[in-house]
Design a protein around this motif. Structure first.
Motif, PDB file in Angstrom:
ATOM      1  N   THR A  65      47.527 -29.304  52.478  1.00  0.00           N
ATOM      2  CA  THR A  65      46.870 -28.413  51.521  1.00  0.00           C
ATOM      3  C   THR A  65      46.919 -26.966  51.993  1.00  0.00           C
ATOM      4  N   GLY A  66      46.511 -26.086  51.104  1.00  0.00           N
ATOM      5  CA  GLY A  66      46.322 -24.699  51.483  1.00  0.00           C
ATOM      6  C   GLY A  66      45.007 -24.505  52.205  1.00  0.00           C
ATOM      7  N   ARG A  67      44.656 -23.245  52.438  1.00  0.00           N
ATOM      8  CA  ARG A  67      43.465 -22.945  53.229  1.00  0.00           C
ATOM      9  C   ARG A  67      42.161 -23.235  52.493  1.00  0.00           C
ATOM     10  N   HIS A  68      42.180 -23.198  51.178  1.00  0.00           N
ATOM     11  CA  HIS A  68      40.952 -23.411  50.406  1.00  0.00           C
ATOM     12  C   HIS A  68      41.225 -24.351  49.231  1.00  0.00           C
ATOM     13  N   PRO A  69      41.362 -25.645  49.513  1.00  0.00           N
ATOM     14  CA  PRO A  69      41.590 -26.604  48.421  1.00  0.00           C
ATOM     15  C   PRO A  69      40.407 -26.621  47.462  1.00  0.00           C
ATOM     16  N   LEU A  70      40.656 -27.070  46.251  1.00  0.00           N
ATOM     17  CA  LEU A  70      39.555 -27.197  45.305  1.00  0.00           C
ATOM     18  C   LEU A  70      38.552 -28.224  45.828  1.00  0.00           C
ATOM     19  N   PRO A  71      37.258 -27.984  45.611  1.00  0.00           N
ATOM     20  CA  PRO A  71      36.261 -28.952  46.066  1.00  0.00           C
ATOM     21  C   PRO A  71      36.271 -30.199  45.196  1.00  0.00           C
ATOM     22  N   ASP A  72      35.727 -31.278  45.729  1.00  0.00           N
ATOM     23  CA  ASP A  72      35.524 -32.480  44.929  1.00  0.00           C
ATOM     24  C   ASP A  72      34.517 -32.151  43.828  1.00  0.00           C
ATOM     25  N   PRO A  73      34.825 -32.457  42.562  1.00  0.00           N
ATOM     26  CA  PRO A  73      33.898 -32.094  41.477  1.00  0.00           C
ATOM     27  C   PRO A  73      32.504 -32.676  41.653  1.00  0.00           C
ATOM     28  N   TRP A 107      35.303 -19.440  38.173  1.00  0.00           N
ATOM     29  CA  TRP A 107      36.381 -20.328  37.720  1.00  0.00           C
ATOM     30  C   TRP A 107      36.016 -21.790  37.946  1.00  0.00           C
ATOM     31  N   LEU A 108      35.415 -22.112  39.097  1.00  0.00           N
ATOM     32  CA  LEU A 108      35.068 -23.506  39.377  1.00  0.00           C
ATOM     33  C   LEU A 108      34.094 -24.056  38.340  1.00  0.00           C
ATOM     34  N   LEU A 109      33.105 -23.253  37.953  1.00  0.00           N
ATOM     35  CA  LEU A 109      32.168 -23.720  36.949  1.00  0.00           C
ATOM     36  C   LEU A 109      32.860 -23.900  35.602  1.00  0.00           C
ATOM     37  N   ARG A 110      33.745 -22.989  35.255  1.00  0.00           N
ATOM     38  CA  ARG A 110      34.511 -23.164  34.021  1.00  0.00           C
ATOM     39  C   ARG A 110      35.378 -24.426  34.103  1.00  0.00           C
ATOM     40  N   TRP A 111      35.946 -24.673  35.251  1.00  0.00           N
ATOM     41  CA  TRP A 111      36.762 -25.876  35.491  1.00  0.00           C
ATOM     42  C   TRP A 111      35.940 -27.140  35.296  1.00  0.00           C
ATOM     43  N   ARG A 149      32.396 -31.917  34.115  1.00  0.00           N
ATOM     44  CA  ARG A 149      33.469 -32.342  33.217  1.00  0.00           C
ATOM     45  C   ARG A 149      34.757 -31.685  33.703  1.00  0.00           C
ATOM     46  N   PRO A 150      35.301 -32.160  34.833  1.00  0.00           N
ATOM     47  CA  PRO A 150      36.465 -31.494  35.424  1.00  0.00           C
ATOM     48  C   PRO A 150      37.669 -31.535  34.510  1.00  0.00           C
ATOM     49  N   GLY A 151      38.522 -30.531  34.698  1.00  0.00           N
ATOM     50  CA  GLY A 151      39.738 -30.459  33.902  1.00  0.00           C
ATOM     51  C   GLY A 151      39.637 -29.496  32.743  1.00  0.00           C
ATOM     52  N   SER A 152      38.556 -28.735  32.681  1.00  0.00           N
ATOM     53  CA  SER A 152      38.357 -27.826  31.559  1.00  0.00           C
ATOM     54  C   SER A 152      39.132 -26.515  31.707  1.00  0.00           C
TER      55      SER A 152
END
Length: 282
Positions: A65-73, A107-111, A149-152
């Protein structure tokens, strides 16, 4: 109506103690990962909770992965719930000023399907310039329930880009020097993904560290995205953090549908077989 992109310091001051509002301090320093927490402890917008980029707004770093992967939803949702943020909460995120870290939470909250989230335009510096108070107390917020609701929001991964690199318009948010490979303070390989265009995230900002006027941003971004020629577009940076600032700017102008390349440069270079280009041209 919820605030969905930006909020100004005066409006936040008026609504600071409104029911079901939450303020989140996202200050961080890539060169000193504990600096943000120390700054929050020394003084923050009253009631603000602290969200650490590496502990909360990112998942564990893995070999590929990169340095800051997306967190687990679910993990992020649990953190939000513990801090009194539910699906009906208006969230305001801020950092020291430019919004480069606050935009990651936005962005994470929108996601996760939560639209009622805004970045404080100008950040803490704008709050203080307005005369806003600071507090060093740890806030006590009642728990809530946040259902993700991930994937938004659209995301593209490294495999898709490597499989069809010419099928995407990539916009790199790093500085011109890092894009060109003339300077690389964070990652072991310098350069950029072949074909990626460069637009440093700082071009979204005016001299006061606030977003440029909406009309200016829209004109500049529509001109840049015209290079897509019908291809999907994605934004990237070093690790998927400052690229979110581009997506905030785009959303503020009403331009939707641009994806985040979450792994970004630090993930792309994990495989030495992937091509790298240096210089200031795509």
């Amino acid at each position: 109506m919820p605030f969905t992109t930006l909020i100004d310091p005066q409006t936040l001051h008026q609504r600071l103690h409104a029911p079901d509002w939450a303020v989140v301090d996202c200050r961080f320093d890539l060169a000193d990962p504990e600096a943000g927490r120390r700054a929050w402890q020394a003084g923050h917008i009253p009631g603000a909770v602290f969200a650490d980029l590496e502990q909360v707004l990112s998942g564990p770093r893995q070999r590929h992965t990169g340095r800051h992967p997306l967190p687990d939803p679910d993990a992020l949702a649990a953190w939000l719930s513990r801090h009194g943020i539910g699906n009906d909460t208006q969230v305001v995120a801020y950092d020291s000023g430019p919004g480069m870290f606050a935009a990651r939470l936005w962005w994470l909250l929108r996601w996760l399907g939560h639209d009622a989230v805004a970045v404080l335009n100008g950040g803490l510096e704008a709050w203080r310039a307005m005369g806003g108070d600071l507090d060093d107390a740890a806030p006590e917020r009642p728990g809530a329930r946040f259902i993700p609701r991930p994937g938004s929001m659209p995301v593209v991964d490294t495999a898709a880009l490597a499989r069809e690199p010419e099928g995407w318009l990539l916009v790199d948010a790093r500085s011109e020097e890092r894009y060109a490979g003339e300077s690389e303070p964070m990652d072991p390989v310098a350069g950029h993904v072949p074909g990626a265009l460069n637009r440093p995230f700082t071009r979204n900002l005016g001299p006061d560290q606030r977003l440029q006027p909406e009309a200016t941003l829209e004109t500049e971004w529509r001109t840049l995205l015209a290079h897509a020629g019908g291809r999907p577009a994605a934004v990237m940076c070093g690790s998927g953090v400052t690229a979110c600032h581009h997506l905030l700017a785009l959303a503020h102008t009403g331009i939707e549908g641009v994806a985040l390349y979450a792994g970004s440069w630090s993930e792309w270079i994990r495989d030495p077989e992937r091509p790298v280009r240096r210089g200031r041209t795509p």
